[in-house]
Scaffold this motif. Structure first.
Motif, PDB file in Angstrom:
ATOM      1  N   LEU A   3       0.748  -0.884  -0.244  1.00 42.98           N
ATOM      2  CA  LEU A   3       0.058  -0.394  -0.166  1.00 42.98           C
ATOM      3  C   LEU A   3       0.618   0.928   0.159  1.00 42.98           C
ATOM      4  O   LEU A   3       1.935   1.336   0.999  1.00 42.98           O
ATOM      5  CB  LEU A   3      -0.501   0.089   1.047  1.00 42.98           C
ATOM      6  N   GLN A   4       0.130   2.420  -0.902  1.00 42.21           N
ATOM      7  CA  GLN A   4       1.251   3.532  -0.712  1.00 42.21           C
ATOM      8  C   GLN A   4      -0.036   4.529  -0.693  1.00 42.21           C
ATOM      9  O   GLN A   4      -0.957   4.913  -1.218  1.00 42.21           O
ATOM     10  CB  GLN A   4       1.621   3.550  -2.141  1.00 42.21           C
ATOM     11  N   ALA A   5       0.469   5.280   0.096  1.00 40.64           N
ATOM     12  CA  ALA A   5      -0.089   6.338   1.167  1.00 40.64           C
ATOM     13  C   ALA A   5      -0.198   7.671   0.333  1.00 40.64           C
ATOM     14  O   ALA A   5       1.146   7.704   0.715  1.00 40.64           O
ATOM     15  CB  ALA A   5      -0.583   6.653   2.132  1.00 40.64           C
ATOM     16  N   GLY A  34      -8.777   0.057   5.432  1.00 44.71           N
ATOM     17  CA  GLY A  34      -9.047   1.241   6.278  1.00 44.71           C
ATOM     18  C   GLY A  34      -8.521   2.500   6.080  1.00 44.71           C
ATOM     19  O   GLY A  34      -7.041   2.534   5.890  1.00 44.71           O
ATOM     20  N   TRP A  35      -8.481   2.803   6.662  1.00 46.10           N
ATOM     21  CA  TRP A  35      -7.337   4.633   7.703  1.00 46.10           C
ATOM     22  C   TRP A  35      -7.552   4.750   9.035  1.00 46.10           C
ATOM     23  O   TRP A  35      -8.629   4.522   9.472  1.00 46.10           O
ATOM     24  CB  TRP A  35      -8.262   5.972   6.621  1.00 46.10           C
ATOM     25  N   PHE A  36      -6.137   5.201   9.241  1.00 44.42           N
ATOM     26  CA  PHE A  36      -6.166   5.001  10.371  1.00 44.42           C
ATOM     27  C   PHE A  36      -5.182   6.177  11.044  1.00 44.42           C
ATOM     28  O   PHE A  36      -4.552   7.125   9.439  1.00 44.42           O
ATOM     29  CB  PHE A  36      -5.669   4.099  11.103  1.00 44.42           C
ATOM     30  N   TYR A  93      -1.644  10.033   8.202  1.00 35.79           N
ATOM     31  CA  TYR A  93      -2.521   8.698   8.626  1.00 35.79           C
ATOM     32  C   TYR A  93      -1.907   8.072   7.500  1.00 35.79           C
ATOM     33  O   TYR A  93      -1.001   8.171   6.747  1.00 35.79           O
ATOM     34  CB  TYR A  93      -3.479   9.885   7.276  1.00 35.79           C
ATOM     35  N   TYR A  94      -3.085   6.603   7.961  1.00 34.91           N
ATOM     36  CA  TYR A  94      -2.007   5.771   7.103  1.00 34.91           C
ATOM     37  C   TYR A  94      -3.493   4.694   6.377  1.00 34.91           C
ATOM     38  O   TYR A  94      -4.667   4.421   7.135  1.00 34.91           O
ATOM     39  CB  TYR A  94      -1.790   4.684   8.224  1.00 34.91           C
ATOM     40  N   CYS A  95      -3.108   4.404   6.025  1.00 33.21           N
ATOM     41  CA  CYS A  95      -3.870   2.730   4.825  1.00 33.21           C
ATOM     42  C   CYS A  95      -3.954   1.833   5.208  1.00 33.21           C
ATOM     43  O   CYS A  95      -2.614   1.343   5.608  1.00 33.21           O
ATOM     44  CB  CYS A  95      -4.458   3.281   3.727  1.00 33.21           C
ATOM     45  N   GLY A 113       0.292   0.749   5.043  1.00 35.52           N
ATOM     46  CA  GLY A 113       1.330   1.851   4.053  1.00 35.52           C
ATOM     47  C   GLY A 113       2.063   2.156   5.364  1.00 35.52           C
ATOM     48  O   GLY A 113       1.673   2.523   6.034  1.00 35.52           O
ATOM     49  N   GLN A 114       2.678   3.706   4.362  1.00 36.59           N
ATOM     50  CA  GLN A 114       3.607   4.884   5.190  1.00 36.59           C
ATOM     51  C   GLN A 114       2.911   5.374   5.474  1.00 36.59           C
ATOM     52  O   GLN A 114       0.667   5.187   4.426  1.00 36.59           O
ATOM     53  CB  GLN A 114       4.507   4.813   4.265  1.00 36.59           C
ATOM     54  N   GLY A 115       2.809   6.682   6.122  1.00 31.54           N
ATOM     55  CA  GLY A 115       1.504   7.126   6.187  1.00 31.54           C
ATOM     56  C   GLY A 115       2.271   8.467   5.311  1.00 31.54           C
ATOM     57  O   GLY A 115       3.038   8.689   4.955  1.00 31.54           O
ATOM     58  N   THR A 116       0.896   9.140   5.073  1.00 32.41           N
ATOM     59  CA  THR A 116       0.928  10.593   4.514  1.00 32.41           C
ATOM     60  C   THR A 116       0.481  11.632   5.806  1.00 32.41           C
ATOM     61  O   THR A 116      -0.223  11.803   6.385  1.00 32.41           O
ATOM     62  CB  THR A 116      -0.081  10.499   3.167  1.00 32.41           C
TER      63      THR A 116
END
Length: 122
Positions: A3-5, A34-36, A93-95, A113-116
């Motif tokens: 995953l790539q956010a 999901g998003w966290f 934010y992480y997916c 994924g990594q966060g943004t």
């Protein structure tokens, strides 16, 4: 699945941002996504989730009515449209993807994924 956010940035209070979560793999439509988010000094918390088909969605109370999660399985991408942003929405934010049914529990998500970074200025 990988995953790539992306899509984070700096925005003023009341503004909008759209986050994207791009995934590898041909079976992305079978994953709940999901998003966290994690604010400085706080634990990571659930934001929103969407079923693999896109039919079912689930939101935390803090974002309900302001954020919308959606997905385009043809493009292996999940989106988080964030409107009416508040300073308390500032966080990384992480997916994440899950082979389980829709859930707010971090433990049910197998891939991250990594966060943004999202920063909302007052």
């Amino acid at each position: 699945v990988q995953l790539q956010a992306s899509g984070g940035g700096l925005v003023q209070t009341g503004g909008s941002l759209r986050l994207s979560c791009s995934a590898s793999g041909r079976t992305f439509s079978s994953y709940t996504t999901g998003w966290f988010r994690q604010a400085p000094g706080k634990e990571r918390e659930f934001v929103a989730a969407i079923s693999g088909s896109g039919i079912y969605t689930y939101y935390s109370d803090s974002v309900k009515g302001r954020f919308t999660i959606s997905r385009d399985n043809a493009k292996n991408t999940v989106f988080l449209q964030m409107n009416s942003l508040k300073p308390e929405d500032t966080a990384v934010y992480y997916c994440a993807a899950s082979t389980w049914s829709i859930s707010s529990s971090e433990g049910s998500y197998n891939y991250w994924g990594q966060g943004t970074q999202v920063t909302v200025s007052s």
